[in-house]
Design an enzyme around this catalytic site. Structure first.
Site, PDB file in Angstrom:
ATOM      1  N   SER A 120     -21.004 -20.138  12.905  1.00 53.65           N
ATOM      2  CA  SER A 120     -21.058 -18.767  12.380  1.00 53.65           C
ATOM      3  C   SER A 120     -21.887 -18.745  11.089  1.00 53.65           C
ATOM      4  O   SER A 120     -23.039 -19.154  11.106  1.00 53.65           O
ATOM      5  CB  SER A 120     -19.636 -18.239  12.181  1.00 53.65           C
ATOM      6  OG  SER A 120     -19.601 -16.843  12.062  1.00 53.65           O
ATOM      7  N   MET A 121     -21.327 -18.287   9.969  1.00 57.12           N
ATOM      8  CA  MET A 121     -22.077 -18.307   8.719  1.00 57.12           C
ATOM      9  C   MET A 121     -22.621 -19.704   8.431  1.00 57.12           C
ATOM     10  O   MET A 121     -23.742 -19.874   7.913  1.00 57.12           O
ATOM     11  CB  MET A 121     -21.199 -17.847   7.547  1.00 57.12           C
ATOM     12  CG  MET A 121     -21.913 -17.864   6.199  1.00 57.12           C
ATOM     13  SD  MET A 121     -20.835 -17.555   4.771  1.00 57.12           S
ATOM     14  CE  MET A 121     -20.044 -19.163   4.588  1.00 57.12           C
TER      15      MET A 121
END
Length: 254
Positions: free
Chosen positions: A97-98
């Site tokens: 994700s991030m």
């Protein structure tokens, strides 16, 4: 490594198992609101085939008294410096994700310095060159909306979401992480030279297979897409399979 450098690296980099004499270094970047401990299970499965290092961002767990860093490029700069100080070892970067965005920016910095990774593995994140519109900026909404998002992604233990004290501890770092990823602007540049392997869940609301496939445009090396059953946190139930995929990168992308 000097004493000061060792102290700094101890803040940023977590090792859960002894460093093996041989094998590459896998550097794991957590998701928004996540911490290094998220990768303990993966480290246990991969040991001793490789050294597994998990990044601990400021503002959480044992670094909760430090102000979080709400900027992707700044985080990438800081992590790149810490990895340089950690010493030479063939390295694979893995980000969920991030964390995939930070890993990508770290790979760019390492390649510019002539110390590029063996491979970049991204998980649960659309390619930097893709954009989405219309979604609310979570770093600007109230706490209740952020908690609703956590429930929707099913990546935070339900008991934490019911504990106001625990929520109060994690929300500042989470909001800062959302600010970092939501204000990140991809700056076009030379594609990576290393292989890129992109992983995604079949039902991930944060990244479609088309958006993830666009990572192919960010490397001149081989690109591979792997799709797993599950949502945004498909990793929780596919650790052994993901470990096999990671091991495969040491002998070429499959």
């Amino acid at each position: 490594m000097t004493g000061a450098s060792a102290t700094s690296a101890a803040r940023w980099l977590r090792r859960f198992h002894p460093i093996p004499e041989e094998g590459p270094r896998l550097v794991c970047f957590p998701h928004a609101g996540g911490s290094a401990s998220y990768y303990f299970k993966l480290s246990r499965v991969l040991h001793p085939s490789m050294e597994v290092v998990a990044v601990q961002y400021p503002g959480r767990q044992d670094r909760r008294t430090e102000p979080p860093v709400g900027d992707i490029t700044r985080l990438a700069d800081l992590v790149t410096d810490e990895l340089r100080a950690a010493g030479p070892r063939p390295t694979i970067l893995f980000g969920h994700s991030m964390g995939a965005v930070i890993a990508f920016e770290t790979a760019r910095r390492q390649e510019r310095a002539g110390t590029g990774p063996l491979a970049l593995i991204t998980s649960g994140r659309r390619a930097p060159s893709t954009t989405r519109s219309g979604a609310p900026l979570l770093h600007l909404v109230d706490d209740a909306r952020i908690v609703d998002q956590l429930r929707a992604l099913d990546g935070t233990h339900s008991q934490i979401l019911k504990d106001e004290q625990l929520l109060a501890m994690i929300l500042p770092a989470l909001r800062s992480d959302y600010r970092a990823v939501e204000t990140y602007t991809y700056v076009p540049g030379p594609p990576l030279r290393c292989p890129v392997l992109s992983l995604v869940g079949t039902d991930d609301p944060q990244a479609t297979t088309d958006e993830v496939s666009a990572w192919a445009g960010h490397t001149d090396g081989p690109f591979t897409l792997r799709v797993f059953d599950g949502g945004h946190f498909y990793l929780d139930t596919h650790t052994d399979e993901i470990a096999d995929v990671i091991r495969s990168t040491t002998g070429g992308m499959s």
